[in-house]
Design a protein around this motif. Structure first.
Motif, PDB file in Angstrom:
ATOM      1  N   ARG A  25      14.368  36.345  -4.555  1.00 58.87           N
ATOM      2  CA  ARG A  25      14.850  35.134  -3.871  1.00 58.87           C
ATOM      3  C   ARG A  25      14.934  35.383  -2.367  1.00 58.87           C
ATOM      4  N   LEU A  26      14.621  34.364  -1.597  1.00 55.30           N
ATOM      5  CA  LEU A  26      14.871  34.363  -0.159  1.00 55.30           C
ATOM      6  C   LEU A  26      16.177  33.633   0.090  1.00 55.30           C
ATOM      7  N   VAL A  27      17.074  34.259   0.820  1.00 52.31           N
ATOM      8  CA  VAL A  27      18.352  33.641   1.180  1.00 52.31           C
ATOM      9  C   VAL A  27      18.270  33.129   2.615  1.00 52.31           C
ATOM     10  N   ILE A  28      18.703  31.902   2.818  1.00 55.49           N
ATOM     11  CA  ILE A  28      18.854  31.328   4.159  1.00 55.49           C
ATOM     12  C   ILE A  28      20.319  30.951   4.304  1.00 55.49           C
ATOM     13  N   ASP A  29      21.017  31.633   5.222  1.00 59.75           N
ATOM     14  CA  ASP A  29      22.462  31.409   5.326  1.00 59.75           C
ATOM     15  C   ASP A  29      22.924  31.622   6.756  1.00 59.75           C
ATOM     16  N   GLY A  30      24.175  31.935   6.920  1.00 58.35           N
ATOM     17  CA  GLY A  30      24.748  32.047   8.257  1.00 58.35           C
ATOM     18  C   GLY A  30      25.289  30.712   8.710  1.00 58.35           C
ATOM     19  N   LEU A  31      24.955  30.321   9.929  1.00 51.24           N
ATOM     20  CA  LEU A  31      25.473  29.076  10.494  1.00 51.24           C
ATOM     21  C   LEU A  31      24.632  27.887  10.035  1.00 51.24           C
ATOM     22  N   VAL A  32      24.731  27.611   8.718  1.00 53.27           N
ATOM     23  CA  VAL A  32      24.019  26.479   8.119  1.00 53.27           C
ATOM     24  C   VAL A  32      25.000  25.671   7.281  1.00 53.27           C
ATOM     25  N   GLU A  33      24.687  24.410   7.091  1.00 52.05           N
ATOM     26  CA  GLU A  33      25.533  23.541   6.278  1.00 52.05           C
ATOM     27  C   GLU A  33      25.335  23.799   4.787  1.00 52.05           C
ATOM     28  N   THR A  34      24.104  24.121   4.383  1.00 51.50           N
ATOM     29  CA  THR A  34      23.778  24.297   2.973  1.00 51.50           C
ATOM     30  C   THR A  34      22.986  25.581   2.789  1.00 51.50           C
ATOM     31  N   PRO A  35      23.641  26.694   2.482  1.00 46.53           N
ATOM     32  CA  PRO A  35      22.902  27.936   2.238  1.00 46.53           C
ATOM     33  C   PRO A  35      21.894  27.753   1.104  1.00 46.53           C
ATOM     34  N   LEU A  36      20.752  28.407   1.251  1.00 44.44           N
ATOM     35  CA  LEU A  36      19.670  28.261   0.286  1.00 44.44           C
ATOM     36  C   LEU A  36      19.351  29.609  -0.356  1.00 44.44           C
ATOM     37  N   SER A  37      18.909  29.551  -1.604  1.00 44.67           N
ATOM     38  CA  SER A  37      18.376  30.705  -2.315  1.00 44.67           C
ATOM     39  C   SER A  37      17.087  30.231  -2.972  1.00 44.67           C
TER      40      SER A  37
ATOM     41  N   GLY B 243      20.126  22.901   7.229  1.00 40.87           N
ATOM     42  CA  GLY B 243      21.013  22.211   8.153  1.00 40.87           C
ATOM     43  C   GLY B 243      21.712  23.159   9.109  1.00 40.87           C
ATOM     44  N   LEU B 244      21.068  23.457  10.226  1.00 38.51           N
ATOM     45  CA  LEU B 244      21.666  24.353  11.212  1.00 38.51           C
ATOM     46  C   LEU B 244      22.927  23.735  11.817  1.00 38.51           C
ATOM     47  N   LYS B 245      23.960  24.541  11.939  1.00 34.13           N
ATOM     48  CA  LYS B 245      25.168  24.070  12.598  1.00 34.13           C
ATOM     49  C   LYS B 245      24.946  24.049  14.113  1.00 34.13           C
ATOM     50  N   PRO B 246      25.705  23.238  14.844  1.00 39.55           N
ATOM     51  CA  PRO B 246      25.462  23.085  16.290  1.00 39.55           C
ATOM     52  C   PRO B 246      25.518  24.387  17.079  1.00 39.55           C
ATOM     53  N   GLN B 247      26.323  25.343  16.639  1.00 37.00           N
ATOM     54  CA  GLN B 247      26.456  26.592  17.395  1.00 37.00           C
ATOM     55  C   GLN B 247      25.329  27.577  17.134  1.00 37.00           C
ATOM     56  N   ALA B 248      24.461  27.311  16.176  1.00 37.88           N
ATOM     57  CA  ALA B 248      23.350  28.215  15.879  1.00 37.88           C
ATOM     58  C   ALA B 248      22.347  28.222  17.035  1.00 37.88           C
ATOM     59  N   ARG B 249      21.954  29.420  17.484  1.00 37.37           N
ATOM     60  CA  ARG B 249      20.995  29.546  18.579  1.00 37.37           C
ATOM     61  C   ARG B 249      19.816  30.443  18.231  1.00 37.37           C
ATOM     62  N   TYR B 250      19.981  31.295  17.219  1.00 39.82           N
ATOM     63  CA  TYR B 250      18.938  32.238  16.817  1.00 39.82           C
ATOM     64  C   TYR B 250      18.851  32.294  15.295  1.00 39.82           C
ATOM     65  N   VAL B 251      17.703  32.776  14.806  1.00 33.06           N
ATOM     66  CA  VAL B 251      17.582  33.118  13.394  1.00 33.06           C
ATOM     67  C   VAL B 251      17.192  34.594  13.315  1.00 33.06           C
ATOM     68  N   VAL B 252      17.837  35.304  12.408  1.00 34.95           N
ATOM     69  CA  VAL B 252      17.628  36.742  12.227  1.00 34.95           C
ATOM     70  C   VAL B 252      16.961  36.965  10.876  1.00 34.95           C
ATOM     71  N   PHE B 253      15.936  37.819  10.865  1.00 34.49           N
ATOM     72  CA  PHE B 253      15.191  38.121   9.651  1.00 34.49           C
ATOM     73  C   PHE B 253      15.595  39.514   9.170  1.00 34.49           C
ATOM     74  N   HIS B 254      16.218  39.569   8.010  1.00 34.96           N
ATOM     75  CA  HIS B 254      16.644  40.826   7.415  1.00 34.96           C
ATOM     76  C   HIS B 254      15.599  41.229   6.375  1.00 34.96           C
ATOM     77  N   CYS B 255      15.145  42.476   6.438  1.00 37.29           N
ATOM     78  CA  CYS B 255      13.982  42.901   5.663  1.00 37.29           C
ATOM     79  C   CYS B 255      14.317  44.027   4.700  1.00 37.29           C
ATOM     80  N   ALA B 256      13.397  44.296   3.782  1.00 37.09           N
ATOM     81  CA  ALA B 256      13.615  45.319   2.755  1.00 37.09           C
ATOM     82  C   ALA B 256      13.143  46.695   3.167  1.00 37.09           C
ATOM     83  N   ASP B 257      12.361  46.797   4.235  1.00 36.98           N
ATOM     84  CA  ASP B 257      11.792  48.102   4.588  1.00 36.98           C
ATOM     85  C   ASP B 257      12.732  48.898   5.488  1.00 36.98           C
ATOM     86  N   THR B 258      12.670  50.201   5.330  1.00 29.52           N
ATOM     87  CA  THR B 258      13.523  51.137   6.057  1.00 29.52           C
ATOM     88  C   THR B 258      12.654  52.051   6.905  1.00 29.52           C
ATOM     89  N   LEU B 259      12.909  52.080   8.210  1.00 29.33           N
ATOM     90  CA  LEU B 259      12.151  52.960   9.096  1.00 29.33           C
ATOM     91  C   LEU B 259      12.956  54.181   9.500  1.00 29.33           C
TER      92      LEU B 259
END
Length: 258
Positions: A97-109, A152-168
């Motif tokens: 599943r891809l999760v979209i969350d943080g400063l959003v009105e409706t988190p998605l999976s 639904g991004l909340k008004p204070q949202a300014r960036y989106v961050v991509f969290h990944c499975a790979d480890t460097l």
């Protein structure tokens, strides 16, 4: 159109030259505040120049089927060792599943099926690596902008961050996992997609399966692979060391526009 192409060529050449400089000097960057300050100013100039010369929806150059590189070089991680990721690979990503969350009105999976049913785009574009090589590939994926609108991004949202499975290597949060970020201008760009297919086939593991970011107006290290979560945030201070990305925290520029 030719004027836009000329401007893009100038930006690309400048970005590649700066990227090569940063790559060769990355160790010194961390130890020299004056150099860091100079590069941060150059990055700001790059951002302002591209945003001034190109509209928010100006497209990166797209190519034809005949231009696709026969051997598109994978780089960075090519097979993450994370146990959960390896289990997902063995299961054909059926339960992924891809999760979209943080400063959003409706988190998605979202499952891969959900993403394949979302508004999509196919584009044949050139991947320009800061190491100095380029390859052309065909990418198909869900457009990021409609997914963010759905959450639904909340008004204070300014960036989106991509969290990944790979480890460097070890990261400040202790996970060692890759992370990257975009501002909302690039997040909503029509060519910014979460690609699940490459060259008309499911995205290979070496290239980031099951999902990788394509943000075609920026250099290759911004194209995060193995995306697991998209988090909307107000600022980047709490992400890694506060520079907005794994390589940015090690001296690269955050805005890698070309």
């Amino acid at each position: 159109m030719s004027g836009q192409t000329d401007r893009r060529g100038w930006l690309q050449a400048a970005g590649a030259a700066l990227g090569a400089l940063w790559l060769s000097a990355c160790n010194k960057l961390n130890d020299n505040p004056k150099v860091q300050s100079t590069l941060q100013k150059a990055e700001g100039l790059n951002l302002r120049a591209q945003r001034a010369l190109l509209t928010r929806t100006s497209l990166a150059r797209e190519f034809g089927e005949a231009d696709i590189s026969p051997d598109f070089r994978p780089n960075g991680s090519t097979n993450p060792s994370d146990p959960d990721y390896q289990a997902a690979v063995r299961n054909g990503f059926a339960d992924w599943r891809l999760v979209i969350d943080g400063l959003v009105e409706t988190p998605l999976s979202l499952s891969l099926a959900d993403l394949r049913a979302a508004p999509a785009r196919t584009q044949i574009t050139r991947h320009d690596c800061v190491e100095g090589w380029s390859s052309i590939g065909k990418w198909t994926g869900a457009r990021l902008s409609p997914l963010l609108d759905r959450a639904g991004l909340k008004p204070q949202a300014r960036y989106v961050v991509f969290h990944c499975a790979d480890t460097l290597e070890e990261t400040p949060d202790g996970t060692g996992r890759y992370y990257e970020s975009l501002d909302l201008v690039d997040a909503h760009h029509p060519q910014t997609i979460l690609a699940y297919a490459m060259n008309d086939r499911p995205l290979p593991v070496a290239h980031g399966a099951p999902l990788r970011l394509r943000v075609e107006r920026q250099l290759g290290y911004k194209q995060a692979k193995y995306v697991m979560r998209v988090e909307a945030v107000a600022d980047l201070a709490a992400i890694g060391r506060g520079k907005g990305g794994f390589w940015e925290d090690r001296g690269y520029e955050w805005y890698a526009g070309i």
